[in-house]
Design a protein around this motif. Sequence first.
Motif, short mmCIF file in Angstrom:
data_model
loop_
_atom_site.label_atom_id
_atom_site.label_comp_id
_atom_site.label_asym_id
_atom_site.label_seq_id
_atom_site.Cartn_x
_atom_site.Cartn_y
_atom_site.Cartn_z
N SER A 163 21.48 37.55 86.06
CA SER A 163 22.77 37.85 85.91
C SER A 163 23.71 37.30 85.51
O SER A 163 24.12 36.44 86.07
CB SER A 163 23.65 39.16 86.45
OG SER A 163 24.43 39.51 85.55
N ALA A 190 24.49 48.95 78.85
CA ALA A 190 24.58 48.76 80.32
C ALA A 190 23.04 48.47 80.87
O ALA A 190 22.17 48.38 79.87
CB ALA A 190 25.59 50.30 81.09
N GLU A 191 22.74 50.23 82.16
CA GLU A 191 21.05 50.04 82.13
C GLU A 191 20.02 49.94 81.16
O GLU A 191 19.55 49.76 81.10
CB GLU A 191 21.21 51.21 82.95
CG GLU A 191 21.44 50.54 84.33
CD GLU A 191 23.15 50.74 84.36
OE1 GLU A 191 23.39 50.88 85.68
OE2 GLU A 191 23.56 51.78 83.78
N ARG A 232 19.88 43.62 85.95
CA ARG A 232 19.16 43.96 87.48
C ARG A 232 18.56 44.66 86.73
O ARG A 232 17.01 45.27 87.15
CB ARG A 232 20.41 44.48 87.88
CG ARG A 232 21.68 44.00 88.42
CD ARG A 232 20.65 42.76 89.98
NE ARG A 232 21.94 41.72 89.99
CZ ARG A 232 21.85 41.18 90.49
NH1 ARG A 232 19.87 40.55 90.76
NH2 ARG A 232 22.47 40.34 91.42
N ALA A 233 18.47 45.99 86.14
CA ALA A 233 17.23 46.65 85.39
C ALA A 233 16.24 46.26 84.74
O ALA A 233 14.99 46.63 85.19
CB ALA A 233 18.36 48.39 84.44
N ALA A 265 30.27 43.28 91.28
CA ALA A 265 29.10 43.81 90.84
C ALA A 265 27.71 43.25 90.82
O ALA A 265 26.30 43.92 90.50
CB ALA A 265 29.51 43.88 88.88
N THR A 322 30.81 44.22 83.72
CA THR A 322 29.50 45.01 84.26
C THR A 322 28.56 45.49 84.60
O THR A 322 27.49 45.66 84.81
CB THR A 322 31.04 45.94 85.55
OG1 THR A 322 32.06 46.83 84.73
CG2 THR A 322 31.68 45.07 86.55
N GLY A 323 28.86 46.19 83.18
CA GLY A 323 27.36 46.66 82.05
C GLY A 323 26.33 45.91 81.87
O GLY A 323 24.80 46.07 82.37
N ASP A 324 27.23 44.39 82.18
CA ASP A 324 26.04 43.95 81.50
C ASP A 324 25.00 43.06 82.91
O ASP A 324 23.84 43.35 82.53
CB ASP A 324 26.38 42.16 80.69
CG ASP A 324 27.31 42.99 79.42
OD1 ASP A 324 26.78 43.60 78.72
OD2 ASP A 324 28.18 42.23 79.07
N VAL A 325 25.83 43.54 84.26
CA VAL A 325 24.82 42.62 85.03
C VAL A 325 24.38 44.07 85.63
O VAL A 325 23.12 43.39 85.85
CB VAL A 325 26.34 42.72 86.13
CG1 VAL A 325 24.94 42.96 87.39
CG2 VAL A 325 27.39 41.97 85.88
N ARG A 326 24.62 45.15 85.32
CA ARG A 326 23.40 46.39 85.13
C ARG A 326 22.76 46.28 84.76
O ARG A 326 21.33 46.57 84.94
CB ARG A 326 24.38 47.64 85.28
CG ARG A 326 25.32 47.83 86.11
CD ARG A 326 25.55 49.33 86.74
NE ARG A 326 25.89 50.28 85.37
CZ ARG A 326 27.51 49.92 84.34
NH1 ARG A 326 28.10 49.55 84.52
NH2 ARG A 326 27.07 50.83 83.34
N GLY A 327 22.63 45.86 83.58
CA GLY A 327 21.78 46.00 82.12
C GLY A 327 20.63 44.56 82.43
O GLY A 327 19.15 44.90 83.15
#
Length: 211
Positions: free
Chosen positions: A170, A137-138, A164-165, A186, A157-162
């Motif tokens: 994404s 994730a992040e 974004r961070a 997400a 969705t963890g990949d989306v957060r990663g």
Amino acid sequence: MAGMTSRPLTVGFDLDMTLIDSRPGIHACYTALAERTGTYIDADLAITRLGPPLEQELRHWFPADEIPAIAGVYRSMYPDIAIAATPAMPGAHEAMAAVRAAGGRTVVVTAKFEPNAKLHLAHLGIEPDAVVGDLWAEAKAAALREHGAGVYVGDHTGDVRGARAAGALSVTVATGPCDAEELRLAGADAVLTGLGEFPEWLSAYLDAPRA
């Protein structure tokens, strides 16, 4: 490629259920782990929620104080059980080749134990420029920033957060545990059915005018 900025093209990819279909190998490894430890593990259920770190799944089946040791056992068993049983996802080789054809670099950033991630890629003949494991994730953002990835492709969705961070675009594929709607909600910038659509997406992305 008039739309490209001066920033070199680097595309990050997740591993499990993005580049590889790790369900058969992980199922076999959980089955073997259950036999070895005498602990019930529902391997059918476990492979429906791939993405997060191994320890997160093990918490469903083992006491917290046993998890570090059990994770070590699982990872030691993994190469002999899971590598040969795991195929590439459709379009994986073509997606990597598309980045290379555009003059770009690829980096695999995954929550999987890094030595085992490298074994998968070598076995399947997938050759990224760099591989970074043990990030979820992040936390993936550190590796994505280090390698200058402007795009990160994943299935969770963890990949989306990663992404974004890391300040990266994404791009998601609906080939893992998260469906297309969940990925959109997400905040994914693009949702593809699978990696087979990635070369066309990349071409359009590179040709699009950007400030």
